[in-house]
Write a protein that holds these residues in place. Structure first.
Motif, PDB file in Angstrom:
ATOM      1  N   LYS A 148       1.101   4.161  -3.097  1.00  0.00           N
ATOM      2  CA  LYS A 148       0.847   5.586  -2.854  1.00  0.00           C
ATOM      3  C   LYS A 148       1.980   6.447  -3.410  1.00  0.00           C
ATOM      4  O   LYS A 148       1.736   7.465  -4.021  1.00  0.00           O
ATOM      5  CB  LYS A 148       0.676   5.855  -1.358  1.00  0.00           C
ATOM      6  CG  LYS A 148      -0.655   5.387  -0.824  1.00  0.00           C
ATOM      7  CD  LYS A 148      -0.770   5.696   0.649  1.00  0.00           C
ATOM      8  CE  LYS A 148      -2.086   5.215   1.206  1.00  0.00           C
ATOM      9  NZ  LYS A 148      -2.171   5.402   2.647  1.00  0.00           N
ATOM     10  N   ASP A 149       3.211   6.044  -3.140  1.00  0.00           N
ATOM     11  CA  ASP A 149       4.363   6.833  -3.580  1.00  0.00           C
ATOM     12  C   ASP A 149       5.566   5.923  -3.761  1.00  0.00           C
ATOM     13  O   ASP A 149       6.370   5.751  -2.840  1.00  0.00           O
ATOM     14  CB  ASP A 149       4.675   7.940  -2.571  1.00  0.00           C
ATOM     15  CG  ASP A 149       5.717   8.908  -3.088  1.00  0.00           C
ATOM     16  OD1 ASP A 149       6.179   8.754  -4.239  1.00  0.00           O
ATOM     17  OD2 ASP A 149       6.076   9.828  -2.339  1.00  0.00           O
TER      18      ASP A 149
ATOM     19  N   GLU B 289       0.834  -1.209   0.000  1.00  0.00           N
ATOM     20  CA  GLU B 289       0.000   0.000   0.000  1.00  0.00           C
ATOM     21  C   GLU B 289       0.868   1.259   0.000  1.00  0.00           C
ATOM     22  O   GLU B 289       0.601   2.216  -0.734  1.00  0.00           O
ATOM     23  CB  GLU B 289      -0.927  -0.016   1.220  1.00  0.00           C
ATOM     24  CG  GLU B 289      -1.920   1.114   1.246  1.00  0.00           C
ATOM     25  CD  GLU B 289      -2.873   1.105   0.054  1.00  0.00           C
ATOM     26  OE1 GLU B 289      -3.274   2.203  -0.373  1.00  0.00           O
ATOM     27  OE2 GLU B 289      -3.191   0.017  -0.455  1.00  0.00           O
TER      28      GLU B 289
END
Length: 183
Positions: A89-90, A85
């Protein structure tokens, strides 16, 4: 966060590559070296006892050799799903190799007061499979990459409780995780 010398990881991986040993042929954590008992036979007149000052001198030498630093381990108990996760996200956020690897890992501290150094960082793989295209792929395995480390074991001298017997010991330490394809 615990820091493990990148040199140790690099040297271990380089040795594996140079010797042509792959994870498919053998475990990355298998011991290759002869036991220390073969190389260091027992003392003919019993164990040599050393003073506390001599013990501290040896301890300082080994700590300097391995450049032991702050041992505040992550101990965050993160999971593979959490790492995935965070990556989604990044993906460019992490500078640490342990978090951006195909087989992410985190460190914990192994404490043994009779060993010098008493604290050693050990890697724990976060995923069973490997992260391929930002998802865990079960057709691969995350496996530990291990390195050999010389430590000292101390115990009280049998003849004098104020002195110590110190022996060298070779241990296998998980330093990272890598990805291997299932057979």
């Amino acid at each position: 966060m615990t820091r493990v010398s990148l040199h140790l990881v690099s040297i271990c991986l380089l040795l594996l590559l140079l010797t042509g040993r792959t994870a498919a042929r053998r475990s990355l954590c298998a011991q290759d070296l002869r036991s220390l008992a073969d190389r260091y036979p027992p003392e003919p007149h019993g164990p040599k006892c050393i003073t506390e000052e001599q013990l501290h001198s040896r301890e300082n030498r080994i700590l300097k050799k391995y450049q032991v630093t702050d041992m505040s381990a992550q101990n965050s108990s993160r999971t593979c799903a959490q790492v995935l996760e965070e990556m989604r996200k990044d993906p460019h956020r992490y500078q640490e190799k342990s978090r951006r690897s195909l087989s992410p890992w985190e460190y914990s501290v192994d404490q043994d007061d009779e060993r010098i150094p008493s604290q050693i960082s050990v890697a724990r793989c976060l995923c069973e499979g490997c992260i391929i295209n930002l998802r865990e792929d079960p057709s691969y395995n995350s496996v530990k990459v291990c390195a050999q480390m010389m430590v000292l074991r101390r115990k009280a001298c049998p003849n004098d409780a104020k002195k110590y017997v110190v022996k060298k010991e070779l241990i296998t330490v998980p330093v990272a995780c890598t990805c291997e394809q299932k057979k």
